[in-house]
Design a protein around this motif. Sequence first.
Motif, mmCIF file in Angstrom:
data_model
loop_
_atom_site.group_PDB
_atom_site.id
_atom_site.type_symbol
_atom_site.label_atom_id
_atom_site.label_comp_id
_atom_site.label_asym_id
_atom_site.label_seq_id
_atom_site.Cartn_x
_atom_site.Cartn_y
_atom_site.Cartn_z
ATOM 1 N N ILE A 183 0.883 -31.502 -18.467
ATOM 2 C CA ILE A 183 0.777 -31.412 -16.700
ATOM 3 C C ILE A 183 -0.423 -32.319 -16.589
ATOM 4 C CG2 ILE A 183 0.763 -30.339 -14.528
ATOM 5 C CD1 ILE A 183 2.646 -28.090 -15.721
ATOM 6 N N ASP A 184 -0.135 -33.582 -16.316
ATOM 7 C CA ASP A 184 -1.538 -34.364 -16.022
ATOM 8 C C ASP A 184 -1.937 -33.994 -14.575
ATOM 9 O OD1 ASP A 184 -3.433 -36.127 -15.923
ATOM 10 O OD2 ASP A 184 -2.223 -37.818 -16.125
ATOM 11 N N SER A 185 -2.424 -32.988 -14.229
ATOM 12 C CA SER A 185 -2.730 -32.888 -12.915
ATOM 13 C C SER A 185 -4.470 -32.627 -12.594
ATOM 14 C CB SER A 185 -2.334 -31.531 -12.428
ATOM 15 O OG SER A 185 -2.692 -30.362 -12.851
ATOM 16 N N THR A 186 -4.691 -32.495 -11.567
ATOM 17 C CA THR A 186 -6.363 -32.256 -11.333
ATOM 18 C C THR A 186 -6.165 -31.329 -9.853
ATOM 19 O OG1 THR A 186 -6.592 -34.126 -9.663
ATOM 20 C CG2 THR A 186 -7.246 -34.512 -11.916
ATOM 21 N N LEU A 187 -7.185 -30.523 -10.025
ATOM 22 C CA LEU A 187 -7.356 -29.165 -9.208
ATOM 23 C C LEU A 187 -8.940 -29.252 -8.999
ATOM 24 C CD1 LEU A 187 -6.059 -27.148 -7.380
ATOM 25 C CD2 LEU A 187 -6.108 -25.570 -9.312
ATOM 26 N N GLU A 188 -9.295 -29.824 -7.839
ATOM 27 C CA GLU A 188 -10.825 -30.083 -7.682
ATOM 28 C C GLU A 188 -11.273 -30.152 -6.502
ATOM 29 O OE1 GLU A 188 -10.735 -33.942 -9.383
ATOM 30 O OE2 GLU A 188 -10.901 -33.108 -11.520
ATOM 31 N N ASP A 189 -12.283 -29.820 -6.271
ATOM 32 C CA ASP A 189 -13.017 -30.105 -4.777
ATOM 33 C C ASP A 189 -12.320 -31.417 -4.181
ATOM 34 O OD1 ASP A 189 -14.156 -27.611 -4.999
ATOM 35 O OD2 ASP A 189 -16.121 -28.332 -4.829
ATOM 36 N N GLY A 190 -12.132 -31.106 -2.821
ATOM 37 C CA GLY A 190 -11.874 -32.352 -2.222
ATOM 38 C C GLY A 190 -11.562 -32.068 -0.986
ATOM 39 N N GLY A 221 -3.666 -33.279 -1.105
ATOM 40 C CA GLY A 221 -3.466 -34.376 -2.194
ATOM 41 C C GLY A 221 -3.074 -35.645 -1.482
ATOM 42 N N ASN A 222 -2.991 -36.686 -2.605
ATOM 43 C CA ASN A 222 -2.688 -37.938 -2.179
ATOM 44 C C ASN A 222 -1.031 -37.941 -1.649
ATOM 45 O OD1 ASN A 222 -5.130 -38.913 -2.713
ATOM 46 N ND2 ASN A 222 -4.627 -39.125 -4.786
ATOM 47 N N GLY A 223 -0.245 -37.191 -1.796
ATOM 48 C CA GLY A 223 1.033 -37.567 -1.142
ATOM 49 C C GLY A 223 1.023 -37.058 0.339
ATOM 50 N N VAL A 224 0.208 -36.079 0.583
ATOM 51 C CA VAL A 224 0.097 -36.014 2.067
ATOM 52 C C VAL A 224 -0.554 -37.260 2.649
ATOM 53 C CG1 VAL A 224 -1.041 -34.723 3.771
ATOM 54 C CG2 VAL A 224 -0.029 -33.592 1.878
ATOM 55 N N ARG A 225 -1.280 -37.705 2.198
ATOM 56 C CA ARG A 225 -2.088 -39.080 2.867
ATOM 57 C C ARG A 225 -1.016 -40.180 2.951
ATOM 58 N NH1 ARG A 225 -6.125 -37.120 -0.692
ATOM 59 N NH2 ARG A 225 -7.868 -36.020 0.413
ATOM 60 N N GLU A 239 -9.547 -34.813 7.530
ATOM 61 C CA GLU A 239 -10.006 -34.670 6.071
ATOM 62 C C GLU A 239 -10.758 -33.376 6.327
ATOM 63 O OE1 GLU A 239 -8.822 -35.612 3.245
ATOM 64 O OE2 GLU A 239 -7.875 -37.889 3.828
ATOM 65 N N VAL A 240 -10.483 -32.437 5.805
ATOM 66 C CA VAL A 240 -11.345 -31.066 5.990
ATOM 67 C C VAL A 240 -11.691 -30.551 4.397
ATOM 68 C CG1 VAL A 240 -11.308 -28.527 6.721
ATOM 69 C CG2 VAL A 240 -10.057 -30.341 8.112
ATOM 70 N N PRO A 241 -12.909 -30.582 4.287
ATOM 71 C CA PRO A 241 -13.353 -30.305 2.712
ATOM 72 C C PRO A 241 -12.913 -28.945 2.315
ATOM 73 C CG PRO A 241 -15.275 -31.091 4.219
ATOM 74 C CD PRO A 241 -14.118 -30.558 5.356
ATOM 75 N N THR A 242 -12.667 -29.101 0.941
ATOM 76 C CA THR A 242 -12.466 -27.788 0.100
ATOM 77 C C THR A 242 -13.606 -26.816 0.584
ATOM 78 O OG1 THR A 242 -11.499 -29.040 -1.647
ATOM 79 C CG2 THR A 242 -12.504 -26.817 -2.090
ATOM 80 N N GLY A 243 -13.305 -25.874 0.744
ATOM 81 C CA GLY A 243 -14.396 -24.705 0.765
ATOM 82 C C GLY A 243 -14.574 -24.298 2.167
ATOM 83 N N THR A 244 -14.301 -25.033 3.126
ATOM 84 C CA THR A 244 -14.052 -24.857 4.621
ATOM 85 C C THR A 244 -13.557 -23.348 4.948
ATOM 86 O OG1 THR A 244 -14.385 -27.057 4.894
ATOM 87 C CG2 THR A 244 -14.004 -25.746 6.926
ATOM 88 N N ARG A 245 -14.660 -22.494 5.566
ATOM 89 C CA ARG A 245 -13.884 -21.309 5.901
ATOM 90 C C ARG A 245 -13.126 -21.520 7.321
ATOM 91 N NH1 ARG A 245 -13.339 -16.526 3.531
ATOM 92 N NH2 ARG A 245 -13.517 -15.628 5.330
ATOM 93 N N VAL A 246 -11.877 -21.005 7.150
ATOM 94 C CA VAL A 246 -10.876 -20.998 8.328
ATOM 95 C C VAL A 246 -10.372 -19.819 8.766
ATOM 96 C CG1 VAL A 246 -10.453 -23.776 8.223
ATOM 97 C CG2 VAL A 246 -9.133 -22.027 6.814
ATOM 98 N N PHE A 247 -10.975 -18.989 9.600
ATOM 99 C CA PHE A 247 -10.593 -17.899 10.001
ATOM 100 C C PHE A 247 -10.877 -16.977 8.513
ATOM 101 C CE2 PHE A 247 -7.984 -19.603 13.615
ATOM 102 C CZ PHE A 247 -9.152 -19.282 14.559
ATOM 103 N N ASP A 248 -9.415 -16.205 8.375
ATOM 104 C CA ASP A 248 -9.617 -15.398 7.122
ATOM 105 C C ASP A 248 -9.384 -16.148 5.738
ATOM 106 O OD1 ASP A 248 -9.645 -12.768 5.972
ATOM 107 O OD2 ASP A 248 -7.571 -12.944 5.515
ATOM 108 N N TRP A 249 -9.219 -17.407 5.913
ATOM 109 C CA TRP A 249 -8.734 -18.501 4.759
ATOM 110 C C TRP A 249 -9.920 -19.254 4.499
ATOM 111 C CZ3 TRP A 249 -3.449 -18.446 3.262
ATOM 112 C CH2 TRP A 249 -2.725 -17.600 3.942
#
Lengths: 456, 456, 456
Positions: free
Chosen positions: B159-166, B36-40, B56-66
Amino acid sequence: MSVVESAPSLRADANVAAELHRLMSDLYPICRSITGNGVRETLHRIQQILPLSIREVPTGTRVFDWTVPREWNVRDAWVKTLDGQRVIDFLESNLHVVSYSIPVRRRAALSELKGHLHTLPEHPTWIPYKTSYYAETWGFCITADRLRTLTDPEYEVCIDSTLEDGHLTYGECYLPGESPEEVLLSCHICHPSLCNDNLSGISVAALLGRWLTSASRRRFSYRLLFVPGTIGSITWLATNQDKLSAIRHGLVLSGLGGPGGLVYKRSRQGVATVDRAAAHVLKHWSGDSDIREFVPYGYDERQYCSPGINLAVGCLSRTPYGEYPEYHTSADDLSFVTPERLEDSYRACQSILDVLEHDVTYESLNPMCEPQLGRRGLYNAMGGAAESRSREIVLLWVLNLSDGCHSLLDIAERSRQPFDSVRSAALALEQRGLLRRVHSGIADDIERLERTRGNS
Amino acid sequence: MSVVESAPSLRADANVAAELHRLMSDLYPICRSITGNGVRETLHRIQQILPLSIREVPTGTRVFDWTVPREWNVRDAWVKTLDGQRVIDFLESNLHVVSYSIPVRRRAALSELKGHLHTLPEHPTWIPYKTSYYAETWGFCITADRLRTLTDPEYEVCIDSTLEDGHLTYGECYLPGESPEEVLLSCHICHPSLCNDNLSGISVAALLGRWLTSASRRRFSYRLLFVPGTIGSITWLATNQDKLSAIRHGLVLSGLGGPGGLVYKRSRQGVATVDRAAAHVLKHWSGDSDIREFVPYGYDERQYCSPGINLAVGCLSRTPYGEYPEYHTSADDLSFVTPERLEDSYRACQSILDVLEHDVTYESLNPMCEPQLGRRGLYNAMGGAAESRSREIVLLWVLNLSDGCHSLLDIAERSRQPFDSVRSAALALEQRGLLRRVHSGIADDIERLERTRGNS
Amino acid sequence: MSVVESAPSLRADANVAAELHRLMSDLYPICRSITGNGVRETLHRIQQILPLSIREVPTGTRVFDWTVPREWNVRDAWVKTLDGQRVIDFLESNLHVVSYSIPVRRRAALSELKGHLHTLPEHPTWIPYKTSYYAETWGFCITADRLRTLTDPEYEVCIDSTLEDGHLTYGECYLPGESPEEVLLSCHICHPSLCNDNLSGISVAALLGRWLTSASRRRFSYRLLFVPGTIGSITWLATNQDKLSAIRHGLVLSGLGGPGGLVYKRSRQGVATVDRAAAHVLKHWSGDSDIREFVPYGYDERQYCSPGINLAVGCLSRTPYGEYPEYHTSADDLSFVTPERLEDSYRACQSILDVLEHDVTYESLNPMCEPQLGRRGLYNAMGGAAESRSREIVLLWVLNLSDGCHSLLDIAERSRQPFDSVRSAALALEQRGLLRRVHSGIADDIERLERTRGNS
């Protein structure tokens, strides 16, 4: 192929405390020595519990530096006043006669008789225990109080014993497992009515054998030896040299019902797996315990750990022989050993064998970084709190050290976690496809053994 | 070629205590999470100090078991009474909202709302810190005192949040040195307004990076990683596997401004050079310090020390996470960390890096007996008195152990002398032609690395 | 071939305490330095005890990094009042003149003179000991009390010394043994009237040499060196490099008559046989003792343990130099060292050499189980009692560990039994045909030495 789950389950035998003490009570009255009918009678009683073979080795058989001695039996022994009153009576306590006393039947002046009487002045109500296996003599052991009452000038003396060619008798029970490699359990059976010193080891070994027999599968093969001390283990070793290379771990069992915490004495090798397994179990055991270095005296580990044999055999006891005043006296009786301590010792043996059975090595199938435990139900989904996570910690240790080089015992030692927790964690991780066993263990055992035998 | 003298000089940055605390203050208000933007925003602030690349590494990228998760951002969050009064307000403290809370906007009965509220009953004025990265839910964290004031039957919740691909965002700074071999410095940047836990490590790492950047020469190359905890280091490791063989030493930095002495946690290897360098520095450090064995939990050393990665990466902190009550609560604020302790931690890092930079090996050019130090001005000409000779003692140690097999750190350890003294003595002896360096270090590093890469 | 029994027997020299002190008394008045007639006179006295060769090495000879200095001799030295009264007089104490003072004869103002006077203000009745080997100057050492009495404005000063080309003198005694491998014993002989620091080591070394000379057989060859400190050992090493590979064990002897328990300082190797032998002997010694790690300062072990020499040479003393206030002062006189402590030190040296001489390796001829000790008269025939069996225990240790891999010292260490007991047990077992020596020791020594020399 999974061998771990099929090992005999601990604690299936809820009545074992009472059973251990009952077996001791049954064996208590028998007059045992290093040979003779007392040993046979003892082994016959154990056959009611275990599929035990009784072996007979003839007098005169050479066993390494030793020779199987003549067989000794005693029917009766007494000292009588000249008017026929028994003042020392073997039928009252079989400790009264010095073991291996030669036959005697005659009148003796008090002064001469005293030269054949043994007492414990510091414990005037206790009868000492004495033997004379390799010097031909006779004697009686009595309380110091009794000695003071012997004031007649002369007595009638009788030891109705035989010392003749015959056999040395011992018992052996072999329980094959998936691996040809063996765990040796050995106890001595050569003491008369002494409980902690000999009967406690016999009882624990017999019921451990029953527990092992009842297992549907065993990783290791087991060999239980019920042998007279020193000459018995030497006889077995000398006549079974082809079997030694299969013995991978071993325990001498003795002094398991007396006072004090558990004491494990390391094998001569000092860092053998059985040494590490026993040290690990005792470290996590409730109650005091002590780990001692090998010394070349004690029970039959002296022979198993002699330089040319050098097996990985340690000794488990409570307060060791010679460190309690009741040792080798009539005070080592049925009240000196308690069912609770016998069971405690028995459970410790089970736990040590359990470690040996299940000490396998895994490798992580996700060695690059941690696998995500959360989505496999192995981790708190809601993180962030400083809450206790002891189960997760064991999972993390097993994952971190399962690199194909650390066995479960290695992991338990480094993480300071009990072996049981480490093994449970490994099974949970294996079930979820995160670990796989590097070795079945068994195939390696067979190969190692064939190689050893090929070389010798 | 001399690399030692050209290393960045310690203590060139006299204002560093204030600078460390100021950087923390700047970063404190930002609401960080693992994405998220706080990290940026945090990384942009660090770019004012360091030549930092933002990845920036896209949502959904496979990183080992994660898998890189969806990106989470939150603009506002509150609980209001039905008459519109904010009783919980994200704008007051970003700890109020459970990190990764899904969006919510509706009326909720108090009983339902309470199932989404987290407090610390034992510290009724502190707000806890909670996350829910991998389970979709929402929640608020409040003080226990506040909870007691919530007595209305119903509230408005938002809670005015977003949880989206990014993307997952992290920062990386690579500083090439004479050797291609690297020192890795890593800190986590995923916590909101928490000072000791995350901001102290970020500040120390950023200013260490500035110090290293300012050096005219560096023996090692340096790689600084500012990554979200766990998923960030896993992402870097998974996407940079070709770089791992160059990492020779590493430190995870965290908890560097809180109370207590310095604590170094060894790498999984346990006796790596960085472990020995850190132990040496802490042993000679003024104030308490502690050296701990590796455990497979903690910060990102868990990933760097996973069995398939197994880098020589330890962790430096003061009182470790979870061992102080303020951990993961609103009490870990700007007053909990002091400029003095931040500087003390920063200086210790410098000293550890200084040991790594200068740990070279010499051989004596006069190995047969001692050289005559007196005529070279290195020794008291007028002997005989029992006076203190501590400087001469270090000279003698360096001469005695400079046999081509002992590095300066080896000598410092065996002689129990501070590394600085040992290095000064070696330089004095080198200057007078009594020692020569066995390896430049650099050439060996290059060769080793090429061999490693050739093999893989 | 048995070498063990023929070694010189300990305690054959009952008067040694008095002899050690008498030799010190004889040598006390002589004014020694690193060169000169005092050294020659000292060595001539030792020749009455030992077959000592006196070697003369010319001034200017290059010895590694050093040069043999000019020879210094002093006939007289004084400070007189202008009316001819000696207020400082060399003939009263040879400590009064700074060693290696250049000649001087003239009048000096008190203020100038004071720049050449050395005192010990904290011990106003003691004369300090000072040298100036490598800086050309002159000076007097006096008590602080004396200094206060010097109030005249001017004095006559005379140092009637010569500093001219000549020789460095040292003594060497080589005693061939069955093995060409050597034990080196070294002491320094360069201090004037100082007892603990130099005369105690000289006396102990001289009488040890006499004891070794008297032995009918010696396993090792022995080399005793009586050398000026630092330059003397360097000179010997530089001019005898072909002999170094034969030196297997060594001891520097110094400070052996002063207060405190025995102190052994390990060689640079740290775990050499001489280190283990000395540590073993001191551990079982009556009275306090201390084992210290190697440090590259002290006596001539500095040279023997320099990186290119690296011999297995430790240092035996009582309270080490610099740790007692009398060190390098006139208080280190004949009353400071006692005959009892000299003998105690001498006996410890004998015991260490005894271990080295007799540290052989056996193998059991009955390695399979214990041999039957009873029928060989080595065991209590009448067993069963919990009585002490310390002699039997040592027999069992020797039998158990005599597998061809453990030397007698190894066995003594593991069993924590004194070496003497272990050796006696081994001899008894060898006599009864239960053990045989694996190596004579000697043949191996010769082969090893030839291989070493072939390689170099």
